[in-house]
Scaffold this active site. Structure first.
Site, short mmCIF file in Angstrom:
data_model
loop_
_atom_site.label_atom_id
_atom_site.label_comp_id
_atom_site.label_asym_id
_atom_site.label_seq_id
_atom_site.Cartn_x
_atom_site.Cartn_y
_atom_site.Cartn_z
CE LYS A 15 -3.87 -2.28 2.43
NZ LYS A 15 -4.52 -2.47 3.76
CE1 TYR A 55 -9.44 -4.02 1.20
CE2 TYR A 55 -9.09 -2.02 -0.09
CZ TYR A 55 -8.62 -2.99 0.80
OH TYR A 55 -7.34 -2.94 1.26
NE ARG A 120 -5.45 -12.82 5.38
CZ ARG A 120 -6.22 -11.73 5.41
NH1 ARG A 120 -6.07 -10.78 4.48
NH2 ARG A 120 -7.13 -11.55 6.33
CB THR A 126 -6.69 -6.16 10.24
OG1 THR A 126 -7.21 -7.29 9.55
CG2 THR A 126 -7.14 -4.89 9.55
CG ASN A 157 -3.10 -2.67 7.17
OD1 ASN A 157 -3.01 -2.25 6.01
ND2 ASN A 157 -4.12 -3.40 7.59
CG HIS A 160 -5.00 -6.44 -0.30
ND1 HIS A 160 -6.12 -6.74 0.43
CD2 HIS A 160 -4.98 -7.32 -1.34
CE1 HIS A 160 -6.77 -7.72 -0.16
NE2 HIS A 160 -6.10 -8.10 -1.24
CD GLU A 171 -8.43 -9.64 -3.32
OE1 GLU A 171 -9.21 -9.59 -2.35
OE2 GLU A 171 -7.21 -9.85 -3.19
P1 ATP Z 1 -6.31 -6.44 3.58
O1 ATP Z 1 -7.66 -6.85 3.01
O2 ATP Z 1 -5.95 -5.02 3.26
O3 ATP Z 1 -5.23 -7.43 3.29
P2 ATP Z 1 -7.16 -7.47 6.06
O4 ATP Z 1 -7.75 -8.59 5.28
O5 ATP Z 1 -6.26 -7.77 7.21
O6 ATP Z 1 -6.41 -6.45 5.16
P3 ATP Z 1 -9.79 -6.33 6.06
O7 ATP Z 1 -10.73 -6.67 7.17
O8 ATP Z 1 -10.02 -6.94 4.73
O9 ATP Z 1 -8.32 -6.55 6.60
O10 ATP Z 1 -9.78 -4.72 5.92
C1 ATP Z 1 -9.19 -4.15 4.78
C2 ATP Z 1 -8.38 -2.94 5.16
O11 ATP Z 1 -9.25 -1.94 5.67
C3 ATP Z 1 -7.36 -3.16 6.27
O12 ATP Z 1 -6.15 -3.70 5.82
C4 ATP Z 1 -7.20 -1.75 6.79
O13 ATP Z 1 -6.31 -1.00 5.97
C5 ATP Z 1 -8.59 -1.16 6.64
N1 ATP Z 1 -9.41 -1.26 7.86
C6 ATP Z 1 -9.96 -2.38 8.38
N2 ATP Z 1 -10.71 -2.10 9.47
C7 ATP Z 1 -10.64 -0.76 9.64
C8 ATP Z 1 -11.19 0.17 10.60
N3 ATP Z 1 -11.98 -0.22 11.58
N4 ATP Z 1 -10.89 1.48 10.47
C9 ATP Z 1 -10.11 1.91 9.46
N5 ATP Z 1 -9.57 1.10 8.53
C10 ATP Z 1 -9.82 -0.20 8.61
MG MG Z 2 -9.00 -8.33 3.57
#
Ligand code: ATP
Ligand code: MG
Length: 202
Positions: A15, A55, A120, A126, A157, A160, A171
């Site tokens: 990212k 997303y 992962r 996350t 973070n 992705h 994706e």
């Molecule tokens: P990614 O899909 O980015 O690999 P992930 O699968 O760990 O991460 P997801 O639950 O899919 O997490 O959320 C996608 C992204 O949305 C997270 O990586 C983070 O950048 C953002 N995110 C998730 N929860 C929150 C929140 N409560 N507030 C702000 N941003 C969030």
């Molecule tokens: Mg995710």
């Protein structure tokens, strides 16, 4: 002969914060040294529309991301900013659109046995505050749900990584044209996957 298991693929996106913090090389190294095979990579600026589509490849994602965030607040005995997971999810996706289209990213496809799960595991949970030590998110950054919400922004973070094989396939199709995925043999696959190790001794 290559088997189906060795063909599992996953999408990784470094990212904007990963690129801006000069961590792209370090992050790629962590995936590369597992033995997974890089089959596609590009440096690009995603459009807001593409981020939203990315997303929403999983129709359940809005609810799941909201539920996960509410649960993280509850675990700490705190009140989440939203009660309704889908509403929380809509807030999160709007912030992600801004975050991921703010500056260039590195998109990659990694292939190998259990590629989705292996990536992962190395990436970590996350929220960097609670990601395990030794994971990329745990080792290289410090964001939290609270800080993200206080700043009215997405959690930064670094990465992705696809959550399931099904999401990964959708994706990858969104980020790469079929001809950008390169099929080739990597020498190390022999030691990772071959049933017998004949022919190594001189
Ligand atoms: P990614 O899909 O980015 O690999 P992930 O699968 O760990 O991460 P997801 O639950 O899919 O997490 O959320 C996608 C992204 O949305 C997270 O990586 C983070 O950048 C953002 N995110 C998730 N929860 C929150 C929140 N409560 N507030 C702000 N941003 C969030
Ligand atoms: Mg995710």
């Amino acid at each position: 002969m290559t088997q189906q298991k060795e063909k599992e693929r996953t999408l990784v996106v470094i990212k904007p914060d990963g690129v801006q913090r000069s961590l792209a090389g370090e992050i790629i190294k962590r995936y590369e040294r597992t033995g997974l095979k890089l089959v596609a990579m590009k440096f690009m600026l995603p459009t807001p529309e593409m981020v939203r589509q990315h997303y929403l490849v999983d129709p359940e994602w809005l609810r799941k991301v909201g539920e996960k965030s509410i649960a993280a607040y509850q675990k700490r005995g705190q009140q989440a900013p939203y009660d309704d997971p889908v509403e929380y999810g809509e807030f999160i996706v709007s912030k992600l659109v801004k975050y991921l289209s703010s500056s260039p990213v590195v998109a990659m496809v990694w292939q190998g046995n259990q590629a989705v799960g292996i990536v992962r595991k190395i990436t970590g949970g996350t929220e960097p505050l609670t990601s395990d030590v030794g994971t990329i998110r745990g080792d290289f950054t410090i964001d939290s749900y609270e800080l993200g919400d206080a700043g009215d922004r997405a959690i930064r973070n670094l990465i992705h990584a696809s959550g399931t094989i099904e999401d990964a396939e959708k994706e990858i199709a969104l980020w790469f044209k079929p001809e950008e995925l390169i099929g080739y043999r990597l020498i190390q696959e022999q030691i990772l996957y071959d049933v017998n190790l004949d022919g190594l001794k001189e």
